[in-house]
Each structure stands twice: as C-alpha cells, then as structure tokens.
Design a protein around this motif. Structure first.
Motif, PDB file in Angstrom:
ATOM      1  N   UNK A 168      66.621  61.513   9.159  1.00 54.44           N
ATOM      2  CA  UNK A 168      66.565  60.516  10.231  1.00 54.44           C
ATOM      3  C   UNK A 168      66.398  59.130   9.617  1.00 54.44           C
ATOM      4  N   UNK A 169      67.389  58.275   9.793  1.00 52.73           N
ATOM      5  CA  UNK A 169      67.354  56.956   9.169  1.00 52.73           C
ATOM      6  C   UNK A 169      66.241  56.095   9.751  1.00 52.73           C
ATOM      7  N   UNK A 170      65.861  55.069   9.012  1.00 56.90           N
ATOM      8  CA  UNK A 170      64.840  54.132   9.498  1.00 56.90           C
ATOM      9  C   UNK A 170      65.301  53.444  10.772  1.00 56.90           C
ATOM     10  N   UNK A 171      66.596  53.165  10.877  1.00 57.79           N
ATOM     11  CA  UNK A 171      67.133  52.509  12.081  1.00 57.79           C
ATOM     12  C   UNK A 171      67.037  53.443  13.277  1.00 57.79           C
ATOM     13  N   UNK A 172      67.374  54.720  13.081  1.00 60.81           N
ATOM     14  CA  UNK A 172      67.267  55.692  14.164  1.00 60.81           C
ATOM     15  C   UNK A 172      65.828  55.825  14.633  1.00 60.81           C
ATOM     16  N   UNK A 173      64.913  55.920  13.685  1.00 61.41           N
ATOM     17  CA  UNK A 173      63.499  56.049  14.043  1.00 61.41           C
ATOM     18  C   UNK A 173      63.011  54.803  14.785  1.00 61.41           C
ATOM     19  N   UNK A 174      63.390  53.640  14.310  1.00 63.05           N
ATOM     20  CA  UNK A 174      62.969  52.399  14.962  1.00 63.05           C
ATOM     21  C   UNK A 174      63.498  52.322  16.389  1.00 63.05           C
ATOM     22  N   UNK A 175      64.750  52.716  16.565  1.00 59.96           N
ATOM     23  CA  UNK A 175      65.362  52.701  17.901  1.00 59.96           C
ATOM     24  C   UNK A 175      64.626  53.637  18.849  1.00 59.96           C
ATOM     25  N   UNK A 182      64.342  44.175  18.266  1.00 62.13           N
ATOM     26  CA  UNK A 182      63.222  43.689  17.451  1.00 62.13           C
ATOM     27  C   UNK A 182      62.711  44.785  16.523  1.00 62.13           C
ATOM     28  N   UNK A 183      62.635  46.001  17.020  1.00 65.00           N
ATOM     29  CA  UNK A 183      62.172  47.115  16.193  1.00 65.00           C
ATOM     30  C   UNK A 183      63.126  47.371  15.033  1.00 65.00           C
ATOM     31  N   UNK A 184      64.411  47.314  15.303  1.00 65.45           N
ATOM     32  CA  UNK A 184      65.410  47.507  14.253  1.00 65.45           C
ATOM     33  C   UNK A 184      65.362  46.346  13.266  1.00 65.45           C
ATOM     34  N   UNK A 185      65.157  45.121  13.777  1.00 66.50           N
ATOM     35  CA  UNK A 185      65.072  43.953  12.891  1.00 66.50           C
ATOM     36  C   UNK A 185      63.943  44.142  11.880  1.00 66.50           C
ATOM     37  N   UNK A 186      62.821  44.659  12.338  1.00 68.01           N
ATOM     38  CA  UNK A 186      61.695  44.888  11.435  1.00 68.01           C
ATOM     39  C   UNK A 186      62.015  45.995  10.431  1.00 68.01           C
ATOM     40  N   UNK A 187      62.740  47.016  10.884  1.00 68.83           N
ATOM     41  CA  UNK A 187      63.091  48.118   9.988  1.00 68.83           C
ATOM     42  C   UNK A 187      64.056  47.673   8.900  1.00 68.83           C
ATOM     43  N   UNK A 244      62.848  66.671  15.199  1.00 65.89           N
ATOM     44  CA  UNK A 244      63.912  65.824  15.735  1.00 65.89           C
ATOM     45  C   UNK A 244      65.084  65.784  14.772  1.00 65.89           C
ATOM     46  N   UNK A 245      66.225  65.382  15.288  1.00 63.73           N
ATOM     47  CA  UNK A 245      67.424  65.278  14.467  1.00 63.73           C
ATOM     48  C   UNK A 245      68.387  64.268  15.061  1.00 63.73           C
ATOM     49  N   UNK A 246      69.528  64.118  14.424  1.00 62.92           N
ATOM     50  CA  UNK A 246      70.550  63.178  14.881  1.00 62.92           C
ATOM     51  C   UNK A 246      71.321  63.793  16.037  1.00 62.92           C
ATOM     52  N   UNK A 247      70.714  63.750  17.200  1.00 66.78           N
ATOM     53  CA  UNK A 247      71.256  64.414  18.377  1.00 66.78           C
ATOM     54  C   UNK A 247      70.751  65.849  18.449  1.00 66.78           C
ATOM     55  N   UNK A 248      70.706  66.399  19.657  1.00 68.45           N
ATOM     56  CA  UNK A 248      70.216  67.772  19.791  1.00 68.45           C
ATOM     57  C   UNK A 248      71.134  68.766  19.098  1.00 68.45           C
TER      58      UNK A 248
END
Length: 366
Positions: free
Chosen positions: A261-268, A53-58, A92-96
C-alpha cells in the motif's frame, strides 16, 4: 485480434490461461455512466481538500518506503467498522480484489478449490484461476436467491477449501441472511473451508439488514471484505479491506508484496475516513434513486430484482443488446452482464436516473 492471439500463444503461457479473457467493462466517454456501480456523486469539496492536503504531506516522504503495516489506516478502519474490532483484525489492499487475491494465495492454490454461487461477481473465477485454484460454480434459485439449506448442501457436497458469498450480491443486488453465512460456515467445517463474505455494497443495504461482521467472534475461518470504492466514492483510489481473526491477517502477510500500500494510497484513505460522515452523506440519496428505479421499472412491466446495493438488475427484455445499444446511442451507458433477458443499471444522481428512465421508456414504447 487473431494476429495478437497468435503472438500471445507463442509465449510459454500457463496452459490454464490459454483461451481466457481478462476482466473488463466498456470504458466509454458518454454523459451518463451507469455501468460499473461507481458512486456518481463525486467527492464533497471539503473531503477533496482534505485528501489533497494529506497527499501533499505524504509527498515529502516519498523517498522512503511507506508504513508496511499501514497501522493508522487499520486503526481508522477498525473504528469505522465497530463490532469490537481492533487493528489486529484488519487487513487492506489495493481494492477489495487484491484483498481477495491475498486470501486465495494464502488459502487456495494448486490442488485446492474455491466455490461461489453464480450469477455473482465475475472476478471470483478469474481470481481463482489466477492463483491456480480450481473454481466450483454452485447455483441459486430462479429468482437469484440462495437459501441456507441449499447453500449448505452444496458446500457439504463440494467440500471446497474457500467459499465466496457476495451480499448484497453482484450483479443481482440480493442480500443474504445471516442464516446462510452461519449454515455455510458450519457446512464448511468438514473441509476446514475459509468463508469470505464480500460486503462491497453493504452501506447501501436496506435499514435493518445485518452485517456478517457480527458473526466474526469465535469463527476463525470467517472473513468479511469491504471496499471504499462504492459508498465512499473512492473507486479511483483503489482501497479495499477486510476483517477477520488476527491469525488470518498473519496468514496474508505471508503472500503480500512488500510495502503493497503506497504512502499516497494510505494518505488518501486516512483523510477520507477522517471525513466519513461527509462522504457517506449521499448514500441515502443513492438508495432513494435505486428504489425509484425498481418502482418505475415495475410500472413499465419489467422485472427488477429487489436490491440492497447501489444498482438494479432487471429482466423482461426481449432484446437486451438492442436496449443496451439504444441507451448508449442516447449517451447512457449501463451493463450487459450476460444474463439472458436482463441488464443492470447503477443508481446515479436524480438527473442521471431520470435520463436512464426517460430513454428506456422511449425504447420500450417504440
């Protein structure tokens, strides 16, 4: 492979990258995958629905760039970590791995050095090399422990610009006492060293094991990195983060890519953090399976290292490669980490752990 290597060598590749091999672990389709320390329990349905649902909104705003400062995510991460941390302390980043790369880009580079203590996370020298930072390999005791005095002496002698301390350590599972972190930080004062404490597996530590987060106040060169890949069962989402003094996060803004950080990553990640208790509910079960592995491997006459992570390194094998292949032939994939006489296994579900132990007994008895 030789032809491919020849083609690669015809390119104007950096000299220090010639002959190097990329990071990689076997990605095979077998029933029991226990080789890369994933959380094998998967996402609870309520969390999966919340993320969807969070990704759907993003998705409705994907025509726009995401929040460059990922403010909501940093607020949620600060709240999760506690210790009086605020949004200014979080990055934060795309993985540590990307977080560590940012740190090396900001504080390492040509003419500078980064030090860690093998056997430890195999990405450290690769990240150093990729950022033009000279890598210095320290050493541990024969039982893979690292004392405060030994670590401090090595840092004072090497005078590195960056020190990487992994606790619980990968691939050994052993945890460091805070006295080690304090001693290394003090020893690094002479070279103004940034000290990174990599706590990727912190949630799996035995009860009472302290976090280096408690040492952050007053230590502007100390960084504690974490990940949502392990305890949060979000390896596929690629979200790592760190806590440090606000000036450290300011330094990382100088090297990060725009809107990294993409909107999808942040939403997830935001949806997952909103359901942290449900995601972390399996941690105690994983710890129980880890302790079961240590106990049963000891009964089998092998030499497992005491682990504070979600995996166990074990020695006493005459032919680790043959054992690894024998397990794979039975559909159980674990990890050969290159330490003579040793293999490493992730603590999975009860059924996965049973499959591993049953096949291992068969191989040893044969």
């Amino acid at each position: 492979m030789n032809e491919q290597l020849e083609r690669l060598n015809r390119l104007p590749l950096r000299d220090d990258l010639r002959g190097q091999t990329p990071y990689g672990a076997p990605q095979l389709e077998v029933p029991v995958l226990l080789n890369v320390n994933e959380n094998t329990h998967g996402l609870p349905q309520e969390v999966a629905d919340a993320i969807a649902e969070s990704v759907r909104q993003a998705v409705a705003g994907l025509n726009r760039y995401p929040d460059r400062e990922f403010t909501e995510l940093r607020e949620r991460l600060a709240s999760y970590l506690g210790h009086g941390l605020s949004v200014e302390n979080i990055w934060a980043g795309n993985g540590s791995n990307e977080v560590l790369q940012h740190i090396l880009q900001a504080f390492g580079g040509p003419g500078r050095t980064a030090m860690s203590f093998p056997p430890t996370y195999s990405m450290y020298p690769l990240l150093a090399n990729g950022t033009g930072t000279e890598y210095i390999a320290g050493h541990r005791a024969a039982d893979f422990t690292l004392s405060a005095s030994s670590a401090a002496d090595q840092v004072r002698e090497a005078k590195p610009n960056i020190v990487l301390l992994c606790t619980p350590n990968n691939p050994t599972g052993t945890a460091l006492g805070l006295d080690v972190v304090e001693a290394v930080y003090e020893a690094g004062s002479a070279s103004n060293a940034v000290v990174i404490v990599d706590e990727a597996y912190a949630e799996f530590s035995h009860a009472g094991t302290p976090s280096a987060l408690s040492l952050l106040p007053g230590r502007e060169r100390l960084i504690v990195s974490r990940t949502m890949s392990k305890a949060f069962a979000l390896a596929g989402a690629r979200l790592g983060y760190m806590a440090a003094a606000p000036e450290v996060t300011d330094a990382l803004r100088l090297v990060r890519l725009p809107y990294h950080l993409s909107a999808v990553t942040q939403a997830t990640a935001n949806a997952a953090l909103a359901h942290a208790p449900a995601l972390l509910a399996n941690v105690e079960d994983i710890k129980a399976q880890r302790d079961r592995i240590v106990s049963e491997l000891t009964e089998l006459g092998l030499q497992p290292a005491e682990s504070d992570a979600n995996f166990v390194l074990f020695g006493g094998l005459e032919n680790p490669r043959k054992t690894w292949q024998g397990l794979l032939d039975a559909g159980v994939l674990i990890r050969d980490v290159g330490i003579p006489g040793h293999l490493r296994v992730t603590a999975g579900t009860e059924a996965e752990t049973t499959a591993f132990l049953t096949r291992l007994r068969e191989l040893l008895s044969a």
